[in-house]
Design a protein around this motif. Structure first.
Motif, mmCIF file in Angstrom:
data_model
loop_
_atom_site.group_PDB
_atom_site.id
_atom_site.type_symbol
_atom_site.label_atom_id
_atom_site.label_comp_id
_atom_site.label_asym_id
_atom_site.label_seq_id
_atom_site.Cartn_x
_atom_site.Cartn_y
_atom_site.Cartn_z
ATOM 1 N N ALA A 70 1.259 -1.304 -0.282
ATOM 2 C CA ALA A 70 0.104 0.143 0.167
ATOM 3 C C ALA A 70 0.339 1.084 0.142
ATOM 4 C CB ALA A 70 -0.550 -0.371 1.197
ATOM 5 N N TYR A 108 -4.750 2.446 3.720
ATOM 6 C CA TYR A 108 -5.422 1.406 3.271
ATOM 7 C C TYR A 108 -4.489 0.019 3.338
ATOM 8 C CZ TYR A 108 -2.629 1.745 -1.463
ATOM 9 O OH TYR A 108 -2.229 1.677 -2.147
ATOM 10 N N SER A 109 -5.839 -1.381 3.446
ATOM 11 C CA SER A 109 -4.613 -2.170 2.786
ATOM 12 C C SER A 109 -5.288 -2.470 1.767
ATOM 13 C CB SER A 109 -5.474 -3.276 3.959
ATOM 14 O OG SER A 109 -6.217 -2.736 5.317
ATOM 15 N N GLN A 110 -4.601 -3.810 1.463
ATOM 16 C CA GLN A 110 -4.496 -4.586 -0.035
ATOM 17 C C GLN A 110 -6.016 -4.706 -0.698
ATOM 18 O OE1 GLN A 110 -1.543 -6.701 0.298
ATOM 19 N NE2 GLN A 110 -0.372 -6.073 -1.216
ATOM 20 N N TYR A 157 -13.388 -7.424 -0.185
ATOM 21 C CA TYR A 157 -12.969 -5.889 -0.488
ATOM 22 C C TYR A 157 -11.606 -5.449 -1.336
ATOM 23 C CZ TYR A 157 -17.970 -5.373 1.248
ATOM 24 O OH TYR A 157 -19.498 -5.934 1.112
ATOM 25 N N SER A 215 -8.560 -3.513 -2.917
ATOM 26 C CA SER A 215 -8.770 -1.403 -3.260
ATOM 27 C C SER A 215 -7.682 -1.795 -4.259
ATOM 28 C CB SER A 215 -6.892 -1.208 -2.017
ATOM 29 O OG SER A 215 -7.876 -1.324 -0.365
ATOM 30 N N GLN A 273 -5.844 -0.799 -7.792
ATOM 31 C CA GLN A 273 -4.599 -1.527 -7.722
ATOM 32 C C GLN A 273 -4.369 -0.952 -9.217
ATOM 33 O OE1 GLN A 273 -2.755 -4.043 -6.463
ATOM 34 N NE2 GLN A 273 -4.712 -3.037 -4.374
ATOM 35 N N GLU A 297 -10.230 -1.639 -8.784
ATOM 36 C CA GLU A 297 -10.729 -1.952 -7.828
ATOM 37 C C GLU A 297 -11.799 -3.557 -7.889
ATOM 38 O OE1 GLU A 297 -13.780 -0.015 -5.320
ATOM 39 O OE2 GLU A 297 -13.054 1.873 -6.616
#
Length: 126
Positions: free
Chosen positions: A14, A18-20, A29, A31, A33, A120
């Protein structure tokens, strides 16, 4: 319901707060990319190369969550130029099988790090 952080070294780390991906129940879900190579953190050159890398990154995150691209139920795509939409469709046909997931695609003014595409995903694990 608890949230599980999904993280893999096979997708870019990241570049913000945020989290991957986050898994809640059987839903993941992913994020947005961009076309960063996870090893070098360098952006691929050109739309097609970036889009291929984005799909590779999403596939790696799906795998880390216990799924695959076939589990994706929705993609949200941001493009800096809608003229790349036909190329995007061809890449989706290469990587996905019918019935295809739901999808939204919009043109945006700019993306992080000068990327030309960001995708996403939401997947559901059976």
């Amino acid at each position: 319901m608890s949230r599980e952080i999904i993280q893999t070294d096979n997708a870019p780390a990241a570049v913000g707060t945020y989290s991957q991906a986050i898994k809640v129940g059987q839903t993941v879900y992913v994020s947005g990319q961009i076309g960063l190579d996870p090893k070098t953190m360098q952006l691929a050159q050109g739309f097609e190369a970036q889009a291929r890398q984005v799909l590779d990154n999403i596939a790696a995150i799906c795998q880390a969550a216990g799924g695959s691209l076939t589990d994706v139920v929705k993609f949200n795509v941001s493009l800096t130029d809608l003229a790349d939409f036909d190329t995007l469709n061809k890449l989706f046909v290469e990587r996905l099988t019918a019935p295809y997931p739901a999808r939204a695609a919009v043109q945006v003014a700019a993306l992080p790090k000068g990327a030309v595409v960001e995708i996403e995903a939401i997947l559901h694990l059976a």
